[in-house]
Design a protein around this motif. Sequence first.
Motif, PDB file in Angstrom:
ATOM      1  N   MET A 183       0.830  -1.193   0.000  1.00 32.79           N
ATOM      2  CA  MET A 183       0.000   0.000   0.000  1.00 32.79           C
ATOM      3  C   MET A 183       0.874   1.256   0.000  1.00 32.79           C
ATOM      4  O   MET A 183       2.028   1.202   0.399  1.00 32.79           O
ATOM      5  N   TRP A 184       0.425   2.350  -0.397  1.00 35.46           N
ATOM      6  CA  TRP A 184      -0.768   2.699  -1.157  1.00 35.46           C
ATOM      7  C   TRP A 184      -0.359   2.929  -2.601  1.00 35.46           C
ATOM      8  O   TRP A 184       0.649   3.576  -2.853  1.00 35.46           O
ATOM      9  N   TRP A 185      -1.148   2.441  -3.553  1.00 34.67           N
ATOM     10  CA  TRP A 185      -0.775   2.528  -4.961  1.00 34.67           C
ATOM     11  C   TRP A 185      -1.964   2.999  -5.794  1.00 34.67           C
ATOM     12  O   TRP A 185      -3.073   2.503  -5.643  1.00 34.67           O
ATOM     13  N   ALA A 186      -1.696   3.947  -6.687  1.00 32.69           N
ATOM     14  CA  ALA A 186      -2.734   4.431  -7.608  1.00 32.69           C
ATOM     15  C   ALA A 186      -2.883   3.431  -8.746  1.00 32.69           C
ATOM     16  O   ALA A 186      -1.902   3.093  -9.417  1.00 32.69           O
ATOM     17  N   VAL A 187      -4.100   2.955  -8.949  1.00 31.62           N
ATOM     18  CA  VAL A 187      -4.381   1.942  -9.966  1.00 31.62           C
ATOM     19  C   VAL A 187      -5.478   2.470 -10.879  1.00 31.62           C
ATOM     20  O   VAL A 187      -6.539   2.901 -10.413  1.00 31.62           O
ATOM     21  N   SER A 188      -5.229   2.405 -12.177  1.00 31.31           N
ATOM     22  CA  SER A 188      -6.211   2.886 -13.145  1.00 31.31           C
ATOM     23  C   SER A 188      -7.401   1.927 -13.194  1.00 31.31           C
ATOM     24  O   SER A 188      -7.288   0.748 -12.836  1.00 31.31           O
ATOM     25  N   PRO A 189      -8.556   2.407 -13.647  1.00 29.90           N
ATOM     26  CA  PRO A 189      -9.727   1.526 -13.756  1.00 29.90           C
ATOM     27  C   PRO A 189      -9.473   0.301 -14.631  1.00 29.90           C
ATOM     28  O   PRO A 189      -9.945  -0.795 -14.331  1.00 29.90           O
ATOM     29  N   SER A 190      -8.709   0.460 -15.720  1.00 29.94           N
ATOM     30  CA  SER A 190      -8.471  -0.669 -16.621  1.00 29.94           C
ATOM     31  C   SER A 190      -7.640  -1.755 -15.945  1.00 29.94           C
ATOM     32  O   SER A 190      -7.933  -2.953 -16.084  1.00 29.94           O
ATOM     33  N   TRP A 191      -6.613  -1.359 -15.158  1.00 32.80           N
ATOM     34  CA  TRP A 191      -5.800  -2.372 -14.485  1.00 32.80           C
ATOM     35  C   TRP A 191      -6.525  -2.951 -13.278  1.00 32.80           C
ATOM     36  O   TRP A 191      -6.299  -4.102 -12.908  1.00 32.80           O
ATOM     37  N   ARG A 192      -7.423  -2.175 -12.681  1.00 28.62           N
ATOM     38  CA  ARG A 192      -8.244  -2.766 -11.620  1.00 28.62           C
ATOM     39  C   ARG A 192      -9.082  -3.906 -12.189  1.00 28.62           C
ATOM     40  O   ARG A 192      -9.209  -4.964 -11.575  1.00 28.62           O
ATOM     41  N   ARG A 193      -9.617  -3.707 -13.382  1.00 26.40           N
ATOM     42  CA  ARG A 193     -10.421  -4.767 -14.002  1.00 26.40           C
ATOM     43  C   ARG A 193      -9.572  -5.998 -14.295  1.00 26.40           C
ATOM     44  O   ARG A 193     -10.045  -7.134 -14.163  1.00 26.40           O
ATOM     45  N   VAL A 194      -8.328  -5.794 -14.704  1.00 24.08           N
ATOM     46  CA  VAL A 194      -7.429  -6.924 -14.953  1.00 24.08           C
ATOM     47  C   VAL A 194      -7.227  -7.737 -13.675  1.00 24.08           C
ATOM     48  O   VAL A 194      -7.302  -8.974 -13.676  1.00 24.08           O
ATOM     49  N   VAL A 195      -6.966  -7.036 -12.569  1.00 25.60           N
ATOM     50  CA  VAL A 195      -6.765  -7.724 -11.291  1.00 25.60           C
ATOM     51  C   VAL A 195      -8.032  -8.451 -10.867  1.00 25.60           C
ATOM     52  O   VAL A 195      -7.992  -9.595 -10.399  1.00 25.60           O
ATOM     53  N   GLU A 196      -9.181  -7.813 -11.039  1.00 21.20           N
ATOM     54  CA  GLU A 196     -10.443  -8.425 -10.637  1.00 21.20           C
ATOM     55  C   GLU A 196     -10.759  -9.655 -11.474  1.00 21.20           C
ATOM     56  O   GLU A 196     -11.256 -10.665 -10.956  1.00 21.20           O
ATOM     57  N   ARG A 197     -10.489  -9.596 -12.785  1.00 22.93           N
ATOM     58  CA  ARG A 197     -10.737 -10.772 -13.636  1.00 22.93           C
ATOM     59  C   ARG A 197      -9.848 -11.938 -13.204  1.00 22.93           C
ATOM     60  O   ARG A 197     -10.299 -13.088 -13.160  1.00 22.93           O
ATOM     61  N   ALA A 198      -8.580 -11.638 -12.896  1.00 25.56           N
ATOM     62  CA  ALA A 198      -7.680 -12.697 -12.428  1.00 25.56           C
ATOM     63  C   ALA A 198      -8.180 -13.286 -11.107  1.00 25.56           C
ATOM     64  O   ALA A 198      -8.153 -14.504 -10.902  1.00 25.56           O
ATOM     65  N   ARG A 199      -8.652 -12.420 -10.215  1.00 26.18           N
ATOM     66  CA  ARG A 199      -9.153 -12.892  -8.921  1.00 26.18           C
ATOM     67  C   ARG A 199     -10.344 -13.816  -9.096  1.00 26.18           C
ATOM     68  O   ARG A 199     -10.447 -14.862  -8.424  1.00 26.18           O
ATOM     69  N   LEU A 200     -11.243 -13.462  -9.994  1.00 31.41           N
ATOM     70  CA  LEU A 200     -12.431 -14.293 -10.225  1.00 31.41           C
ATOM     71  C   LEU A 200     -12.066 -15.648 -10.809  1.00 31.41           C
ATOM     72  O   LEU A 200     -12.793 -16.624 -10.623  1.00 31.41           O
ATOM     73  N   ARG A 201     -10.934 -15.730 -11.498  1.00 29.47           N
ATOM     74  CA  ARG A 201     -10.451 -17.004 -12.030  1.00 29.47           C
ATOM     75  C   ARG A 201      -9.633 -17.774 -11.007  1.00 29.47           C
ATOM     76  O   ARG A 201      -9.151 -18.878 -11.286  1.00 29.47           O
ATOM     77  N   GLY A 202      -9.463 -17.181  -9.819  1.00 31.77           N
ATOM     78  CA  GLY A 202      -8.651 -17.816  -8.803  1.00 31.77           C
ATOM     79  C   GLY A 202      -7.166 -17.657  -9.040  1.00 31.77           C
ATOM     80  O   GLY A 202      -6.360 -18.413  -8.482  1.00 31.77           O
ATOM     81  N   GLU A 203      -6.789 -16.676  -9.844  1.00 32.26           N
ATOM     82  CA  GLU A 203      -5.396 -16.465 -10.191  1.00 32.26           C
ATOM     83  C   GLU A 203      -4.882 -15.171  -9.556  1.00 32.26           C
ATOM     84  O   GLU A 203      -5.656 -14.339  -9.085  1.00 32.26           O
ATOM     85  N   GLY A 204      -3.575 -15.007  -9.569  1.00 37.30           N
ATOM     86  CA  GLY A 204      -2.964 -13.779  -9.085  1.00 37.30           C
ATOM     87  C   GLY A 204      -2.169 -13.128 -10.199  1.00 37.30           C
ATOM     88  O   GLY A 204      -1.971 -13.707 -11.266  1.00 37.30           O
ATOM     89  N   ILE A 205      -1.734 -11.901  -9.951  1.00 38.07           N
ATOM     90  CA  ILE A 205      -0.875 -11.186 -10.897  1.00 38.07           C
ATOM     91  C   ILE A 205       0.561 -11.294 -10.388  1.00 38.07           C
ATOM     92  O   ILE A 205       0.874 -10.847  -9.277  1.00 38.07           O
ATOM     93  N   ALA A 206       1.429 -11.912 -11.178  1.00 43.23           N
ATOM     94  CA  ALA A 206       2.835 -12.029 -10.796  1.00 43.23           C
ATOM     95  C   ALA A 206       3.396 -10.640 -10.519  1.00 43.23           C
ATOM     96  O   ALA A 206       3.159  -9.698 -11.277  1.00 43.23           O
TER      97      ALA A 206
END
Length: 242
Positions: free
Chosen positions: A151-174
């Motif tokens: 923390m704390w990090w500024a994240v754009s809406p587009s990259w937030r969606r990338v993280v959320e899609r990975a989370r819903l698949r049970g995956e993480g972002i390296a």
Amino acid sequence: MSDLFATPIDVSSGLGLPAPQPPVDLVSLRVAASLLDRPLAQVQLLSAANLLGPAFRTDSAVFHSRSIIEDLAGRPVLTKRDVIGMGRSGLIAGDEVLVIRQVNPHMVEDHPDREFWERQFPTRTYHGFDLARAASPDAVDRLLQADATRMWWAVSPSWRRVVERARLRGEGIATIISVGGLIVGCSEVSGFEEAQEIEADPDGNHVYAFTLRRPEGEWPSRLAGRWLRSGPGRPLLWWSFI
């Protein structure tokens, strides 16, 4: 809290820093910058993060062991192309990698917006990276470093969606964590701590606390202790393998 540093990990061994042996041949930060072929400001950052081994101080200068500096100078240098190649070859899972470029530790109490940060997350005492805490046998120290990393990090809406899609698949972002160009650790962003979201900036970027978990696979061992030439840019770099 994140479990990134929740159990003892030998970060210094992971970075492979040799133990200085007496008699120690010392070099100043200016000489270290020359040996490392890096700007003095970057070497000062590495020193302040305890990444150059034990520091020997006088009233006017800081010195480090020549053997440690020469060891670091001989480390492999990776580029963005190298990291993307690791992703495309399947060594790093997923479609993206996040690079968190941290500074040396800065105390929250010294921040001009101290009251704001203390109100948002009262347990975080500093931001930046401190090897002494990351490698500490004290679990509290390791958890403080985990908070300072996530923390704390500024994240754009587009990259937030990338993280959320990975989370819903049970995956993480390296995730690669570097300080002054030196890779100090690897992790995975598994999502956001929703309770710790801060209002959007004028560009629509919200400021978040990541949730982190230990990465799977062998790729962290291919990166730890090496240099990463990541180029200019923001503290957070998002690289796509696609």
